[in-house]
Design a protein around this motif. Structure first.
Motif, PDB file in Angstrom:
ATOM      1  N   PRO A 441       0.841  -1.198   0.000  1.00  0.00           N
ATOM      2  CA  PRO A 441       0.000   0.000   0.000  1.00  0.00           C
ATOM      3  C   PRO A 441       0.877   1.249   0.000  1.00  0.00           C
ATOM      4  O   PRO A 441       2.058   1.176   0.277  1.00  0.00           O
ATOM      5  CB  PRO A 441      -0.772  -0.115   1.312  1.00  0.00           C
ATOM      6  N   CYS A 443       2.821   4.126   1.183  1.00  0.00           N
ATOM      7  CA  CYS A 443       3.381   4.327   2.505  1.00  0.00           C
ATOM      8  C   CYS A 443       3.545   5.801   2.757  1.00  0.00           C
ATOM      9  O   CYS A 443       3.993   6.538   1.900  1.00  0.00           O
ATOM     10  CB  CYS A 443       4.727   3.620   2.591  1.00  0.00           C
TER      11      CYS A 443
ATOM     12  N   ARG B  74      -2.530   5.530   6.638  1.00  0.00           N
ATOM     13  CA  ARG B  74      -1.560   4.933   5.733  1.00  0.00           C
ATOM     14  C   ARG B  74      -0.468   4.216   6.501  1.00  0.00           C
ATOM     15  O   ARG B  74       0.012   3.155   6.098  1.00  0.00           O
ATOM     16  CB  ARG B  74      -0.966   6.006   4.823  1.00  0.00           C
ATOM     17  N   LYS B  77      -1.757   0.908   7.624  1.00  0.00           N
ATOM     18  CA  LYS B  77      -1.823  -0.055   6.527  1.00  0.00           C
ATOM     19  C   LYS B  77      -0.446  -0.597   6.191  1.00  0.00           C
ATOM     20  O   LYS B  77      -0.266  -1.804   6.007  1.00  0.00           O
ATOM     21  CB  LYS B  77      -2.425   0.608   5.280  1.00  0.00           C
ATOM     22  N   SER B  78       0.537   0.288   6.114  1.00  0.00           N
ATOM     23  CA  SER B  78       1.857  -0.221   5.723  1.00  0.00           C
ATOM     24  C   SER B  78       2.474  -1.067   6.828  1.00  0.00           C
ATOM     25  O   SER B  78       3.164  -2.041   6.546  1.00  0.00           O
ATOM     26  CB  SER B  78       2.792   0.904   5.308  1.00  0.00           C
ATOM     27  N   TRP B  81       0.894  -4.409   6.514  1.00  0.00           N
ATOM     28  CA  TRP B  81       1.480  -5.096   5.366  1.00  0.00           C
ATOM     29  C   TRP B  81       2.840  -5.635   5.706  1.00  0.00           C
ATOM     30  O   TRP B  81       3.194  -6.764   5.351  1.00  0.00           O
ATOM     31  CB  TRP B  81       1.581  -4.104   4.198  1.00  0.00           C
ATOM     32  N   LEU B  90      -8.976  -4.632   4.287  1.00  0.00           N
ATOM     33  CA  LEU B  90      -8.389  -3.579   5.104  1.00  0.00           C
ATOM     34  C   LEU B  90      -7.723  -2.529   4.230  1.00  0.00           C
ATOM     35  O   LEU B  90      -7.839  -1.331   4.463  1.00  0.00           O
ATOM     36  CB  LEU B  90      -7.354  -4.172   6.068  1.00  0.00           C
ATOM     37  N   TYR B  91      -7.004  -3.016   3.219  1.00  0.00           N
ATOM     38  CA  TYR B  91      -6.253  -2.071   2.403  1.00  0.00           C
ATOM     39  C   TYR B  91      -7.170  -1.243   1.518  1.00  0.00           C
ATOM     40  O   TYR B  91      -6.776  -0.212   0.997  1.00  0.00           O
ATOM     41  CB  TYR B  91      -5.213  -2.822   1.568  1.00  0.00           C
ATOM     42  N   SER B  95      -9.138   6.376   3.140  1.00  0.00           N
ATOM     43  CA  SER B  95      -8.132   7.000   4.007  1.00  0.00           C
ATOM     44  C   SER B  95      -8.687   8.089   4.888  1.00  0.00           C
ATOM     45  O   SER B  95      -7.940   8.659   5.675  1.00  0.00           O
ATOM     46  CB  SER B  95      -6.988   7.600   3.197  1.00  0.00           C
ATOM     47  N   GLU B 103     -12.968  -3.998  10.397  1.00  0.00           N
ATOM     48  CA  GLU B 103     -11.723  -4.466   9.801  1.00  0.00           C
ATOM     49  C   GLU B 103     -10.545  -4.188  10.719  1.00  0.00           C
ATOM     50  O   GLU B 103      -9.639  -4.996  10.861  1.00  0.00           O
ATOM     51  CB  GLU B 103     -11.489  -3.783   8.445  1.00  0.00           C
TER      52      GLU B 103
END
Lengths: 550, 391
Positions: A441, A443, B74, B77-78, B81, B90-91, B95, B103
């Motif tokens: 995603p 970053c 963000r 999320k990262s 990941w 989720l991704y 935003s 989730e």
């Protein structure tokens, strides 16, 4: 005459750009690169200063504990002049003044040398200088220079004796050229008095800059003068030693810059070698302070009045205050309970059910190594190539006996197996990484911020009992403790060196390759960059002007 | 107001008067199948998360529910990941944080198990009463800490040109700085060792045996360390809260499973994990073996094989470490005898690893220098009338 010819261009060059006292010339036309190098170096210096500050605080606290406790804290530990002055990123005006003085002295010295060279002593002078020439310093070259500067010691015991130097210049020069490698018994005595570190400091600086002749020797004597006075400082009690150390550090630092710029590039090398001599030096410094310490400690114990107390005497009878003891024991009992506490079987079952089900909804590609795992595996493999090369190089090409050959073959076979395993794993990691990067995603920052330092191992591998156990690092001897810290520092330093080396390679080599510099300074620039990149700034190559007419 | 709910407090009671005072059982009785019931969820959180920790991910995860920050989302999320969370829903969350609390809850639970989150939090934030040192060199590997990516322009001037001697000077100072650091460290070691020696036998904790610098200072000046005591007591409360959580764990996971029942396409994808397989290659030194056997050296051959295995043990151990690598900071303890302690890390091991690291780094540096040498040799050929003789 031709023996010295390789040195003349350097001398000429030195005169050319050393005169004004302000660092001038040899500018690099394309500045974008080297600016980055300078910024990187400055940043590294900043970090180092930070480390020193922190360490100094901790050391001060420990020192305070080892002194007598009853007395008030009237000990004024001198401010770390060494570290504070280290914050400037330019040579100070004072240093530049000294540089100018030394440059003038250098010119005089060159005149003197020219006149002396014309005399019958020319041959001896040439040999003296040749043997002490540049290149990896042979030990005897170092010794040659030592008697000379030490001669100056009785005369100039003041550290700030720069202005005196030109005056005393004439005096040592005949002595030097006469028989530099003969050790004077008086001088030897003086050497023994000053601890070995002074001598080695002086001698190491001697190595490189001898081609500059008298001026550098004078610069070196400046440094050994500092050593001698430095020696006197640590004599009294241990707590004052450290300020003395920092003062000497300051002096050495200043003398570096003075000496560095004096003869130009050669003295720069000398300055660097001085600091380089250092690893053993500092070890020695640490040891000498250790040696002197039992006496000071004993003195402390004896000299204190009965009501004050030292840790040495009362240490084993100390007791922690009651509130702390209570809090501590409650705390450690709680930790122990947490460590021993297990997840109930039902809870574990429910948890696993949840995990299984959620993982079925994952993208299949995400189920290969996760980025965290990839990093971890890579860390594991980090040291493998080096060890492999070591093993491979250790295997000789010829084997005297059949058994040897068999052993060697087996070893190589084993190595090959390991290599293919590692390569296979790397391949897996690479494909995993590629697929992960595709799904990555956006970053916010750079990905480094997502991985905290010391990413912990996965839950399954390190059971929770392990995580919650008391983390202890046991050492069994003083030497072990010292080795541990020395190694940690060495590893950090190497990391930094490698990073800086990469930056420098990227920025400085293109400068040379693109030929965007003024042609006149090509040789000096080449030499400086060569030293920096290939020798870690410690040794210089010899540039010989190809003046022979074919 | 809602934020205070999520401000994890050890007593587990709601501080917001506007919300219904909830105990754990009431929470259960609420219609949990309606998992979008925001209130129920938050009050559940209230009872379970007793750790006011600042660990980025978990804290931010909760904050997102209330404060919608693009960057934070963000980041979350990262980070997920990075740890291998593979649920695409989720991704796909927007935003602005307008949707997706469930989730997030799923992700959080997964992370809780995957990272042993609570245990790690406790271990990382452990109150330091001793002389802590790190046993790994991870901080050195961070790229930001190395080169000056922060482009702090040297005060040398705004002109774009830098004198190479300035660089040499800076480099010399840097090297000198390392030397002084070394000396300082050695000094500190000496002092530390002395303190450890002199206070041997004084500590009530037998496994430690002696005081640390902090503890010795505590004896000398107890008034300076009130905060330390408070921290210790607070940590004890946290640990007790953790123990309570362990009792309640079953309920939590059961609830989470219930939360999963309305997944779409749960069992559609079967996934296989790629586990790194061990590889075994047979030795293929057949001819030599036969030769040796012909000459009656089979016994010798076996001995040789064993010695080779021993020789390569270092390498095999490195490639497939049996125990997890050491990380984090540990308290330094002096033990002149060697009581076999499974939990403690010995300095000898750390030294050995550091030596390997050092050798590998030195090698790398030498390779870089060699590369430079070759390139500079090429450049030298281009310089007129100058011959370079390397040292």
């Amino acid at each position: 005459p031709h023996a010295a010819c390789g040195l003349r261009p350097a001398v000429r060059a030195g005169r050319r750009w050393g005169v004004t006292g302000r660092p001038v010339g040899r500018r690099v036309a394309d500045g974008a690169g080297p600016c980055r190098v300078a910024a990187a170096l400055a940043a590294a210096l900043g970090e180092g200063a930070e480390r020193r500050r922190e360490l100094e605080q901790r050391t001060a606290r420990s020192r305070a504990l080892l002194r007598c406790w009853g007395s008030e804290e009237d000990e004024q530990s001198q401010p770390e002049a060494g570290s504070s002055s280290g914050h400037e990123n330019r040579p100070s005006p004072k240093e530049l003044e000294e540089l100018e003085l030394l440059n003038r002295a250098l010119e005089k010295a060159l005149k003197v040398r020219k006149s002396i060279l014309k005399s019958p002593l020319e041959a001896q002078g040439a040999t003296g200088e040749k043997s002490a020439g540049e290149g990896p310093t042979p030990k005897n070259a170092e010794e040659q220079q030592v008697p000379v500067p030490v001669e100056d010691v009785p005369e100039n015991t003041k550290v700030r004796a720069v202005s005196k130097k030109p005056a005393s210049l004439k005096k040592p020069s005949p002595y030097q050229l006469r028989a530099p490698y003969r050790t004077d018994p008086d001088v030897k005595k003086l050497q023994r008095k000053a601890p070995a570190r002074c001598v080695s400091q002086g001698s190491r600086t001697a190595g490189k800059s001898s081609s500059k002749g008298v001026a550098c020797k004078q610069g070196r004597s400046h440094r050994t003068v500092i050593c001698a006075s430095d020696r006197e400082v640590p004599a009294p009690a241990e707590p004052q030693k450290i300020p003395g150390l920092s003062r000497s550090a300051l002096n050495e630092q200043q003398s570096f810059s003075v000496g560095d710029s004096a003869g130009g590039k050669n003295s720069v090398a000398a300055g660097k070698r001085l600091s380089d001599g250092g690893r053993k030096n500092c070890g020695f410094l640490g040891e000498s302070s250790k040696k002197e310490d039992p006496t000071t400690e004993g003195a402390l114990g004896r000299s204190t009045s009965p009501r004050t107390v030292t840790l040495q005497e009362k240490g084993c009878q100390l007791k922690l205050p009651l509130p702390y003891r209570k809090a501590y024991s409650r705390n450690s009992r709680a930790w122990e309970r947490c460590r021993l506490c297990q997840t109930s079987a039902d809870a574990a079952a429910a948890r696993n059910r949840f995990i299984e089900r959620i993982q079925t909804t994952f993208c299949s590609t995400m189920l290969a190594f996760s980025p965290a795992e990839i990093e971890k595996e890579l860390k594991v493999l980090q040291d493998v190539p080096s060890l492999l090369s070591q093993y491979v190089e250790a295997e000789p090409a010829d084997h005297p006996t059949l058994e040897r050959e068999y052993e060697s073959l087996l070893t190589l076979e084993g190595l090959q197996t390991t290599v293919s395993q590692c390569l296979h794993k790397l391949q897996l990691l690479r494909t995993a990484m590629e697929s992960q990067m595709r799904l990555r995603p956006d970053c916010a920052g750079d990905i480094g911020s997502c991985s905290p330092a010391c990413v912990p191992p996965r839950g399954q591998m390190c059971d929770s009992a392990g995580i919650l156990a008391v983390p202890l690092l046991c050492y069994s001897s003083f030497q072990e403790l010292r080795d541990l810290f020395a190694l940690k520092l060495q590893v950090s330093m190497l990391h930094q060196e490698i990073a800086l080396q990469k930056v420098m390679m990227a920025e400085l080599l293109p400068v040379l390759e693109s030929r965007l510099y003024p042609e006149a300074s090509a040789a000096q620039l080449y030499r400086a960059i060569y030293t920096q990149l290939c020798e870690g700034g410690k040794r210089f190559p010899v540039l010989v002007r190809d003046e022979l007419v074919d | 107001g809602l934020v205070s709910l999520c401000w994890l407090n050890p007593t587990g009671k709601s501080e917001c008067p506007a919300l219904v005072e909830s105990s754990f059982t009431t929470c259960l009785l609420l219609p949990l199948e309606n998992s979008s019931s925001f209130l129920s969820r938050t009050s559940f959180y209230n009872n379970c998360w007793f750790f006011p920790s600042m660990y980025c991910l978990s804290f931010v995860l909760f904050l997102i529910v209330f404060f919608f920050s693009d960057n934070q989302i963000r980041f979350v999320k990262s980070a997920l990941w990075y740890h291998g969370y593979g649920r695409p829903e989720l991704y796909r969350l927007p935003s602005d944080g307008s949707a997706g609390s469930r989730e997030l809850l799923l992700a959080f639970s997964w992370l809780l198990h995957r990272l042993s989150l609570l245990e790690q939090l406790l271990a990382r934030n452990r109150v330091k009463t001793g002389d802590e040192t790190s046993v790994c060199t991870c901080e050195d590997d961070l790229p930001n800490s190395q080169t000056g990516t922060t482009e702090r322009a040297p005060e040398y001037g705004l002109e774009d040109r830098v004198d190479v001697r300035y660089l040499q000077w800076l480099n010399g100072r840097l090297r000198f700085q390392w030397r002084s650091l070394h000396a300082q460290h050695q000094e500190q070691c000496k002092l530390l060792h002395k303190i450890h020696l002199f206070t041997s036998g004084s500590h009530m904790d037998q496994t430690l045996g002696h005081f640390s610098v902090t503890e010795t200072d505590l004896v000398r000046q107890p008034e300076n360390y009130k905060q330390l005591l408070q921290l210790l007591e607070f940590e004890t409360m946290q640990l007790e809260a953790f123990l309570e959580w362990k009792q309640l764990e079953l309920v939590y996971w059961q609830w989470m499973v219930m939360n999963q029942t309305d997944f779409e396409g749960i069992f559609s994808q079967k996934s296989t994990r790629l586990f790194p397989l061990p590889f075994f290659f047979p030795l293929q030194v057949k001819t030599r073996e036969e030769e040796l056997q012909k000459e009656g050296f089979s016994a010798t051959a076996r001995k040789i094989e064993e010695s080779v295995e021993l020789k390569l043990l270092n390498l095999t151990h490195l490639c497939a470490p049996k125990k997890p690598q050491l990380h984090g900071s540990c308290r330094l303890v002096y033990r002149s005898k060697h009581p076999a302690s499974k939990m403690a890390v010995s300095a000898t091991e750390v030294i050995r690893e550091l030596q390997m690291r050092e050798a590998s780094l030195e090698r790398e540096l030498k390779q870089l220098q060699e590369e430079c040498r070759q390139r500079l040799d090429e450049i030298a050929e281009g310089l007129d009338g100058v011959i370079c003789i390397s040292p």
